[in-house]
Design an enzyme around this catalytic site. Structure first.
Site, PDB file in Angstrom:
ATOM      1  N   ASP A 140       0.861  -1.198   0.000  1.00 25.64           N
ATOM      2  CA  ASP A 140       0.000   0.000   0.000  1.00 25.64           C
ATOM      3  C   ASP A 140       0.890   1.239   0.000  1.00 25.64           C
ATOM      4  OD1 ASP A 140      -2.057   2.025   0.739  1.00 25.64           O
ATOM      5  OD2 ASP A 140      -3.273   0.290   1.293  1.00 25.64           O
ATOM      6  N   ASP A 187       3.359   1.826  -4.597  1.00 20.78           N
ATOM      7  CA  ASP A 187       2.448   2.669  -5.370  1.00 20.78           C
ATOM      8  C   ASP A 187       2.151   1.903  -6.655  1.00 20.78           C
ATOM      9  OD1 ASP A 187       1.214   4.474  -7.049  1.00 20.78           O
ATOM     10  OD2 ASP A 187       2.585   6.128  -6.608  1.00 20.78           O
ATOM     11  N   TYR A 219     -14.310   6.136 -13.405  1.00 20.48           N
ATOM     12  CA  TYR A 219     -14.350   4.947 -12.548  1.00 20.48           C
ATOM     13  C   TYR A 219     -14.989   3.769 -13.303  1.00 20.48           C
ATOM     14  CZ  TYR A 219     -15.099   2.199  -8.256  1.00 20.48           C
ATOM     15  OH  TYR A 219     -15.086   1.215  -7.292  1.00 20.48           O
ATOM     16  N   LYS A 242     -13.165   0.271 -14.372  1.00 14.38           N
ATOM     17  CA  LYS A 242     -13.657  -0.986 -13.796  1.00 14.38           C
ATOM     18  C   LYS A 242     -14.171  -1.942 -14.883  1.00 14.38           C
ATOM     19  CE  LYS A 242     -12.669  -0.186  -9.495  1.00 14.38           C
ATOM     20  NZ  LYS A 242     -11.539  -0.893  -8.862  1.00 14.38           N
ATOM     21  N   PRO A 256     -17.709  -5.711  -6.247  1.00  9.58           N
ATOM     22  CA  PRO A 256     -18.561  -5.274  -5.139  1.00  9.58           C
ATOM     23  C   PRO A 256     -19.532  -4.174  -5.571  1.00  9.58           C
ATOM     24  CG  PRO A 256     -16.235  -5.288  -4.518  1.00  9.58           C
ATOM     25  CD  PRO A 256     -16.296  -5.436  -6.004  1.00  9.58           C
TER      26      PRO A 256
HETATM   27  P1  NAP Z   1     -10.222   2.435   0.624  1.00  7.80           P
HETATM   28  O1  NAP Z   1     -10.827   2.123   1.947  1.00  7.80           O
HETATM   29  O2  NAP Z   1      -9.952   3.850   0.248  1.00  7.80           O
HETATM   30  O3  NAP Z   1      -8.884   1.575   0.473  1.00  7.80           O
HETATM   31  C1  NAP Z   1      -8.080   1.673  -0.660  1.00  7.80           C
HETATM   32  C2  NAP Z   1      -6.637   1.505  -0.258  1.00  7.80           C
HETATM   33  O4  NAP Z   1      -5.830   1.594  -1.443  1.00  7.80           O
HETATM   34  C3  NAP Z   1      -6.163   2.606   0.694  1.00  7.80           C
HETATM   35  O5  NAP Z   1      -5.348   2.061   1.709  1.00  7.80           O
HETATM   36  C4  NAP Z   1      -5.398   3.524  -0.229  1.00  7.80           C
HETATM   37  O6  NAP Z   1      -4.415   4.294   0.413  1.00  7.80           O
HETATM   38  C5  NAP Z   1      -4.770   2.505  -1.180  1.00  7.80           C
HETATM   39  N1  NAP Z   1      -4.266   3.136  -2.393  1.00  7.80           N
HETATM   40  C6  NAP Z   1      -4.744   4.229  -3.041  1.00  7.80           C
HETATM   41  N2  NAP Z   1      -3.957   4.531  -4.085  1.00  7.80           N
HETATM   42  C7  NAP Z   1      -2.967   3.612  -4.104  1.00  7.80           C
HETATM   43  C8  NAP Z   1      -1.826   3.408  -4.930  1.00  7.80           C
HETATM   44  N3  NAP Z   1      -1.550   4.234  -5.948  1.00  7.80           N
HETATM   45  N4  NAP Z   1      -1.017   2.374  -4.659  1.00  7.80           N
HETATM   46  C9  NAP Z   1      -1.266   1.548  -3.614  1.00  7.80           C
HETATM   47  N5  NAP Z   1      -2.314   1.697  -2.780  1.00  7.80           N
HETATM   48  C10 NAP Z   1      -3.151   2.721  -3.026  1.00  7.80           C
HETATM   49  O7  NAP Z   1     -11.158   1.904  -0.553  1.00  7.80           O
HETATM   50  P2  NAP Z   1     -11.981   0.541  -0.722  1.00  7.80           P
HETATM   51  O8  NAP Z   1     -13.403   0.882  -0.708  1.00  7.80           O
HETATM   52  O9  NAP Z   1     -11.451  -0.500   0.186  1.00  7.80           O
HETATM   53  O10 NAP Z   1     -11.579   0.194  -2.218  1.00  7.80           O
HETATM   54  C11 NAP Z   1     -10.704  -0.883  -2.534  1.00  7.80           C
HETATM   55  C12 NAP Z   1     -11.064  -1.385  -3.905  1.00  7.80           C
HETATM   56  O11 NAP Z   1     -12.429  -1.832  -3.899  1.00  7.80           O
HETATM   57  C13 NAP Z   1     -10.980  -0.312  -4.994  1.00  7.80           C
HETATM   58  O12 NAP Z   1     -10.411  -0.851  -6.168  1.00  7.80           O
HETATM   59  C14 NAP Z   1     -12.417   0.081  -5.205  1.00  7.80           C
HETATM   60  O13 NAP Z   1     -12.650   0.603  -6.499  1.00  7.80           O
HETATM   61  C15 NAP Z   1     -13.100  -1.253  -4.988  1.00  7.80           C
HETATM   62  N6  NAP Z   1     -14.539  -1.144  -4.717  1.00  7.80           N
HETATM   63  C16 NAP Z   1     -14.980  -0.540  -3.577  1.00  7.80           C
HETATM   64  C17 NAP Z   1     -16.346  -0.467  -3.365  1.00  7.80           C
HETATM   65  C18 NAP Z   1     -16.922   0.139  -2.107  1.00  7.80           C
HETATM   66  O14 NAP Z   1     -18.154   0.270  -2.024  1.00  7.80           O
HETATM   67  N7  NAP Z   1     -16.136   0.477  -1.122  1.00  7.80           N
HETATM   68  C19 NAP Z   1     -17.240  -0.970  -4.311  1.00  7.80           C
HETATM   69  C20 NAP Z   1     -16.744  -1.555  -5.462  1.00  7.80           C
HETATM   70  C21 NAP Z   1     -15.378  -1.652  -5.664  1.00  7.80           C
HETATM   71  P3  NAP Z   1      -4.842   5.799   0.887  1.00  7.80           P
HETATM   72  O15 NAP Z   1      -5.746   5.606   2.045  1.00  7.80           O
HETATM   73  O16 NAP Z   1      -3.553   6.449   1.244  1.00  7.80           O
HETATM   74  O17 NAP Z   1      -5.510   6.459  -0.277  1.00  7.80           O
END
Ligand code: NAP
Length: 259
Positions: free
Chosen positions: A38, A68, A161, A165, A191
């Site tokens: 991360d 990254d 987005y 995706k 998700p």
């Molecule tokens: P999250 O809580 O923001 O977690 C994402 C993590 O990825 C954070 O720790 C973030 O760090 C890290 N990150 C961001 N940019 C990065 C980079 N360039 N290199 C490495 N790590 C990086 O979000 P989440 O909801 O868990 O999302 C995770 C995945 O699930 C994503 O691909 C998202 O599109 C997908 N998703 C989420 C949902 C939902 O409802 N939550 C639904 C469908 C799909 P920072 O905190 O420093 O930014």
């Protein structure tokens, strides 16, 4: 723990927080050693760093690697870090951002580019790096790519987005075709609304363990949990899915496919 991933090593990007953290916890519960890759070590909701949590809660080995996903070398290093635990068996390309939430006509190129760099190029770098290491290891593997319900439907005000995706879904199908000969399976997960900092910036700090919040439009009536995303990732990473590749699985409480 039922040991579905005993003896495996997984690399999970973006696993300091949210879905990645939920996946990491479920993998560790199933016996996998885990590399957390991360840009930052801290959980966005303020909990204990994921690798420390896994070591405290389970008997597995866990490590944090600063990574990254927009930087190919950084992703290759994260995959290389799995060597410490015997080499990579499972790659989860999870890191992602939601990016600009506004009409297409207002989206600037820089913010579009940043979204693509993280959500799509990051998956490409991660899949390539993991596949190369798995081919070297000559023991197959499983790659799970994080897409979204927005990878099945174009969401208004989320054009970049949805574009990324949707790309992740077809990228995963095509990669599954290329890598099957090496016994490497590639699947995507999709998700819907999951309780993470991404969807609720104002969410109270702490681990989301349950959610009974009524949510109209979702047949199961509530948002999902990172643990429930982790359950599906465990299935795809494990031998239970030994004949599953080039597949895309919705985890959305019925949101997408019901009228
Ligand atoms: P999250 O809580 O923001 O977690 C994402 C993590 O990825 C954070 O720790 C973030 O760090 C890290 N990150 C961001 N940019 C990065 C980079 N360039 N290199 C490495 N790590 C990086 O979000 P989440 O909801 O868990 O999302 C995770 C995945 O699930 C994503 O691909 C998202 O599109 C997908 N998703 C989420 C949902 C939902 O409802 N939550 C639904 C469908 C799909 P920072 O905190 O420093 O930014």
């Amino acid at each position: 723990m039922s040991g579905l991933l005993e003896g495996r090593t997984a690399v999970i990007t973006g696993a300091a927080s949210g879905n990645g953290r939920g996946i990491a916890r479920r993998f560790a519960e199933e016996g996998a050693d885990v590399v957390i890759a991360d840009i930052q070590e801290e959980d966005r909701l303020g909990g204990q760093p994921t690798h420390e949590l896994l070591e405290a809660e389970t008997d597995v080995r866990a490590a944090f690697v600063e990574c990254d996903v927009t930087d190919r070398e950084s992703v290759e290093d994260a995959v290389g870090a799995a060597e410490e635990f015997g080499g990579i068996d499972v790659m989860v390309n999870n890191a992602g951002i939601i990016g600009p939430q506004k009409p297409l006509t207002e989206v600037g190129y820089e913010e579009y580019r940043q979204l693509m760099d993280i959500n799509l190029d990051g998956v490409y770098f991660g899949t390539q790096a993991a596949a190369a290491a798995m081919i070297d290891g000559d023991d197959g593997g499983s790659i799970v790519n994080m897409s979204s319900a927005a990878g099945f439907e174009g969401y208004s005000n989320l054009t970049p987005y949805s574009t990324a995706k949707g790309g992740v879904r077809l990228f995963s199908y095509a990669a599954a075709g290329d890598l099957g000969q090496h016994d490497i399976r590639v699947n995507s997960i999709h998700p819907g609304q999951i309780d993470t900092a991404m969807t609720s910036e104002d969410m109270a700090s702490g681990e989301p363990e349950q959610n009974d919040q009524a949510t109209p439009g979702i047949p199961l009536g509530r948002p999902g949990l990172p643990k429930e995303v982790g359950d599906v990732a465990v299935f795809l990473a494990s031998d239970l899915a030994s004949y599953v590749t080039g597949e895309s699985i919705l985890i959305d409480g019925g949101l997408t496919n019901t009228g």
